[in-house]
Design a protein around this motif. Structure first.
Motif, PDB file in Angstrom:
ATOM      1  N   ALA A  88       1.159  -1.329  -0.276  1.00  0.00           N
ATOM      2  CA  ALA A  88      -0.298  -0.152   0.055  1.00  0.00           C
ATOM      3  C   ALA A  88       0.862   0.891  -0.563  1.00  0.00           C
ATOM      4  O   ALA A  88       0.452   1.954  -0.600  1.00  0.00           O
ATOM      5  N   GLU A  89       1.702   1.075   0.552  1.00  0.00           N
ATOM      6  CA  GLU A  89       2.488   2.284   0.949  1.00  0.00           C
ATOM      7  C   GLU A  89       3.136   2.816  -0.865  1.00  0.00           C
ATOM      8  O   GLU A  89       2.788   3.638  -0.968  1.00  0.00           O
ATOM      9  N   ASP A  90       4.111   1.884  -1.526  1.00  0.00           N
ATOM     10  CA  ASP A  90       4.212   1.598  -2.480  1.00  0.00           C
ATOM     11  C   ASP A  90       3.343   2.886  -3.445  1.00  0.00           C
ATOM     12  O   ASP A  90       3.120   3.418  -4.583  1.00  0.00           O
ATOM     13  N   GLU A  91       1.992   1.950  -3.251  1.00  0.00           N
ATOM     14  CA  GLU A  91       1.306   2.082  -4.387  1.00  0.00           C
ATOM     15  C   GLU A  91       0.493   4.090  -3.741  1.00  0.00           C
ATOM     16  O   GLU A  91       0.447   4.897  -5.086  1.00  0.00           O
ATOM     17  N   VAL A  92       0.657   3.833  -2.831  1.00  0.00           N
ATOM     18  CA  VAL A  92       0.161   5.785  -2.739  1.00  0.00           C
ATOM     19  C   VAL A  92       1.213   6.842  -3.412  1.00  0.00           C
ATOM     20  O   VAL A  92       0.473   7.880  -4.236  1.00  0.00           O
ATOM     21  N   ARG A  93       2.165   5.798  -2.643  1.00  0.00           N
ATOM     22  CA  ARG A  93       2.775   7.025  -3.660  1.00  0.00           C
ATOM     23  C   ARG A  93       2.969   6.755  -5.176  1.00  0.00           C
ATOM     24  O   ARG A  93       3.423   7.980  -5.961  1.00  0.00           O
ATOM     25  N   LEU A  94       2.947   5.851  -5.953  1.00  0.00           N
ATOM     26  CA  LEU A  94       2.996   6.127  -6.960  1.00  0.00           C
ATOM     27  C   LEU A  94       1.463   6.328  -7.456  1.00  0.00           C
ATOM     28  O   LEU A  94       1.745   7.030  -8.568  1.00  0.00           O
ATOM     29  N   LEU A  95       0.212   6.648  -7.175  1.00  0.00           N
ATOM     30  CA  LEU A  95      -1.068   7.350  -7.581  1.00  0.00           C
ATOM     31  C   LEU A  95      -0.255   8.532  -6.823  1.00  0.00           C
ATOM     32  O   LEU A  95      -0.868   9.673  -8.164  1.00  0.00           O
ATOM     33  N   GLY A  96       0.293   9.677  -6.008  1.00  0.00           N
ATOM     34  CA  GLY A  96       0.491  10.700  -5.938  1.00  0.00           C
ATOM     35  C   GLY A  96       1.483  11.364  -7.131  1.00  0.00           C
ATOM     36  O   GLY A  96       1.029  12.046  -7.388  1.00  0.00           O
ATOM     37  N   ALA A  97       2.199  10.695  -7.210  1.00  0.00           N
ATOM     38  CA  ALA A  97       2.937  10.833  -8.527  1.00  0.00           C
ATOM     39  C   ALA A  97       2.807  11.208  -9.799  1.00  0.00           C
ATOM     40  O   ALA A  97       2.788  11.542 -11.121  1.00  0.00           O
TER      41      ALA A  97
END
Length: 267
Positions: free
Chosen positions: A27-36
């Protein structure tokens, strides 16, 4: 967009918790990708909503990382798996100079695009084909910039006649899940990817047998067919390749848990 949600949307930890509750392991990695990927806080909120509802992350952000390429994907298009990078690596090691490459059952066109990009597109001739119109549209966005052509239709029926007997590398990411096991796939796959890209028939090898029955006629002398399969299907897959008049062999990658079958046409 910053790497984490801005103050105008839910705090980072809150969004991570929401995705975890939805079953997102990273989830943490996914949130960063979504934010980018998001251009505005409102767009980020909408993307998080779609991801939490079960849409594949790659469909939400519009691309997949494959062999170092940012391959465009979208709803209704098969997402290339990381294990399939091994197939592309094997193809690259076996390809002759200036090869004619065919990506059959191409989906997004990721395999052909990655192979030709890795070899250097100058001198390569790239073709791809798929039966799904949405996949064909997506593949054209990935293959076109490399000078490739994408054809729509059922397996070899989609191809121009002048390609017959000229293909040096035939990549074919055939569906190999037995029909009765499709329902056991993760929801991201079974609910959001085309069934034709997943369902390989009663034993998972129905489409493969159609490919191996015709592949030799499209391969150049010394040309190779490469496809992925499961460990339990290897014996039957090798038999199908041999029945198609090609010399069969296997290659395995324990790190990616990948098994590739290679069929070579005699010189």
């Amino acid at each position: 967009m910053p790497d984490t949600p801005s103050d105008s949307v839910a705090p980072f930890d809150s969004v991570v918790s929401r995705l975890r509750a939805a079953g997102c392991v990273f989830a943490e990695d996914e949130v960063r990708l979504l934010g980018a990927a998001a251009r505005t806080p409102a767009e980020l909120d909408a993307m998080v909503d779609r991801r939490a509802a079960g849409l594949p992350l790659e469909h939400v952000v519009g691309w997949a990382d494959f062999c170092g390429l940012r391959v465009r994907v979208g709803p209704g298009v098969f997402v290339p798996r990381r294990r399939t990078e091994f197939l592309v690596r094997r193809a690259a090691a076996l390809a002759p100079p200036r090869p004619v490459v065919l990506d059959l059952c191409c989906g997004s066109g990721a395999l052909g695009a990655a192979l030709v990009a890795g070899l250097g597109s100058d001198g390569c001739e790239l073709h791809a084909a798929d039966i799904e119109p949405e996949s064909v549209r997506c593949a054209r966005r990935n293959v076109g910039p490399l000078g490739g052509r994408v054809h729509e239709g059922d397996l070899f029926d989609a191809l121009p006649a002048d390609l017959r007997g000229r293909v040096d590398v035939l990549l074919c990411n055939v569906p190999y899940v037995p029909s009765a096991e499709v329902a056991l796939l993760p929801p991201e796959a079974r609910d959001h990817e085309p069934l034709v890209a997943l369902d390989g028939g009663a034993d998972g090898l129905g489409v493969l047998r159609r490919v191996t029955a015709e592949a030799s006629g499209w391969l150049a002398p010394g040309g190779r067919l490469l496809f992925e399969t499961s460990e339990r299907q290897v014996r039957d897959a090798l038999d199908a390749v041999a029945r198609g008049g090609l010399a069969p062999e296997t290659a395995r990658c324990d790190e990616l848990y990948a098994t590739v079958v290679i069929g070579t046409k005699s010189l």
